[in-house]
Design an enzyme around this catalytic site. Structure first.
Site, short mmCIF file in Angstrom:
data_model
loop_
_atom_site.label_atom_id
_atom_site.label_comp_id
_atom_site.label_asym_id
_atom_site.label_seq_id
_atom_site.Cartn_x
_atom_site.Cartn_y
_atom_site.Cartn_z
N GLU A 102 0.76 -1.18 0.12
CA GLU A 102 0.05 0.12 -0.02
C GLU A 102 0.83 1.15 -0.08
O GLU A 102 2.01 1.13 0.47
CB GLU A 102 -0.79 0.08 1.30
CG GLU A 102 -2.16 -0.37 1.04
CD GLU A 102 -3.09 0.17 0.27
OE1 GLU A 102 -2.82 1.06 -0.63
OE2 GLU A 102 -4.38 -0.21 0.28
N ASP A 103 0.22 2.38 -0.39
CA ASP A 103 1.11 3.65 -0.47
C ASP A 103 0.89 4.28 1.07
O ASP A 103 1.80 4.64 1.41
CB ASP A 103 0.35 4.56 -1.48
CG ASP A 103 -1.07 4.64 -1.69
OD1 ASP A 103 -1.84 3.66 -1.21
OD2 ASP A 103 -1.44 5.78 -1.99
N ASP A 106 -4.33 4.75 6.50
CA ASP A 106 -5.01 5.85 6.95
C ASP A 106 -6.20 5.55 8.04
O ASP A 106 -5.53 5.36 9.20
CB ASP A 106 -5.96 6.60 5.79
CG ASP A 106 -6.27 7.89 5.89
OD1 ASP A 106 -6.44 8.38 7.00
OD2 ASP A 106 -6.51 8.66 4.80
N PHE A 155 -2.69 16.74 4.35
CA PHE A 155 -3.53 16.05 3.00
C PHE A 155 -2.31 16.10 2.14
O PHE A 155 -1.80 17.05 1.64
CB PHE A 155 -4.35 17.14 2.48
CG PHE A 155 -5.36 16.80 1.29
CD1 PHE A 155 -4.95 15.91 0.31
CD2 PHE A 155 -6.63 16.78 1.42
CE1 PHE A 155 -5.91 15.22 -0.59
CE2 PHE A 155 -7.44 16.41 0.54
CZ PHE A 155 -7.26 15.64 -0.49
N ARG A 168 -0.63 12.19 -8.89
CA ARG A 168 -0.06 10.94 -8.63
C ARG A 168 1.47 10.90 -9.10
O ARG A 168 2.38 9.95 -8.74
CB ARG A 168 -0.97 9.71 -9.25
CG ARG A 168 -2.39 9.57 -8.67
CD ARG A 168 -2.71 8.45 -9.02
NE ARG A 168 -4.16 8.09 -9.16
CZ ARG A 168 -4.96 7.60 -7.99
NH1 ARG A 168 -4.20 7.33 -6.82
NH2 ARG A 168 -6.39 7.39 -8.12
C1 PRP Z 1 -5.98 4.90 -0.63
C2 PRP Z 1 -4.86 4.09 -0.39
C3 PRP Z 1 -5.38 2.91 0.49
C4 PRP Z 1 -6.51 3.51 1.12
C5 PRP Z 1 -6.11 3.77 2.55
O1 PRP Z 1 -6.77 4.38 -1.71
O2 PRP Z 1 -4.20 3.63 -1.46
O3 PRP Z 1 -5.84 1.66 -0.38
O4 PRP Z 1 -6.96 4.78 0.73
O5 PRP Z 1 -7.18 4.08 3.36
P1 PRP Z 1 -7.82 3.49 4.65
O6 PRP Z 1 -6.77 2.97 5.71
O7 PRP Z 1 -8.49 4.66 5.30
O8 PRP Z 1 -8.67 2.41 4.17
P2 PRP Z 1 -7.94 5.09 -2.41
O9 PRP Z 1 -9.34 4.34 -2.02
O10 PRP Z 1 -7.95 6.83 -2.25
O11 PRP Z 1 -7.90 4.82 -4.00
P3 PRP Z 1 -6.54 4.97 -4.98
O12 PRP Z 1 -5.41 4.05 -4.56
O13 PRP Z 1 -7.18 4.66 -6.26
O14 PRP Z 1 -6.31 6.45 -4.92
#
Ligand code: PRP
Length: 183
Positions: A102-103, A106, A155, A168
């Protein structure tokens, strides 16, 4: 690139710091997965940049695959259920050791749900690695197995992370100017 950079208030994690972090995590993974059957799993879209850098620094053999998920109720107080938009398709999970990449973590909902889901599918082991961790935003108890950099509740965009599907491609992680998202 220069236009995007005008929207960045401050670089939070530089290209150098990212590269060092990738090296550090890749070294640990390479050691831990020496005797395993590694499947490196990219969660689209945000983790694609970290994933691509990391896979080229890991020195043990691997397979790669991709999932895409979305979390209901993101940014609100509501349920936060995770919906799978692109799933893994394999006949047999029993001989693979999945490492989810994961990136950012949160609320923790995406990864905690995915870990349970992949264990339920029968994976031999399921672990998690994230470049960024924002513990201040946690809504469920979750600790990634490999964690790069703890960041404050700002943010952030870049290195895969977006605001409204933009930014991105920035090569670093930056804090977005509030005027961009408070329009
Ligand atoms: C982001 C990130 C994780 C997730 C983390 O993805 O890449 O997958 O949110 O958040 P959490 O811990 O609250 O679950 P996002 O849903 O924004 O989609 P993306 O990767 O396509 O931008």
């Amino acid at each position: 690139m220069s236009k995007l950079e005008n929207d960045i208030e401050k670089i939070l994690v530089s290209q150098n710091e990212i590269a060092e972090t990738v090296d550090r995590i890749a070294a640990r993974i390479s050691k831990d997965y020496e005797d395993k059957n590694l499947l490196l799993l990219c969660i689209l879209k945000g983790s694609v940049v970290f994933f691509s850098d990391l896979m080229r620094k890991i020195t043990v053999p691997m397979q790669i695959d991709f999932m895409k998920v979305t979390s209901y109720g993101k940014g609100s107080q509501s349920t936060g259920n995770v919906r799978i938009l692109l799933d893994l398709h394999r006949d047999d999970f029993s001989d693979i050791d999945i490492l989810i990449i994961e990136d950012i973590v949160d609320s923790g909902r995406t990864l905690s749900t995915l870990v349970e889901y992949l264990k339920m599918k029968g994976a031999r082991s399921v672990h998690t690695a994230t470049l960024l961790d924002k513990p201040a935003r946690r809504e469920v108890e979750f600790t990634p197995d490999y964690s790069g950099i703890i960041i404050p509740d700002e943010f952030v965009v870049g290195y895969g992370l977006d605001y409204s599907e933009r930014y991105r491609e920035l090569p670093y992680v930056g804090i977005l100017k509030p005027c961009v998202y408070k329009k």
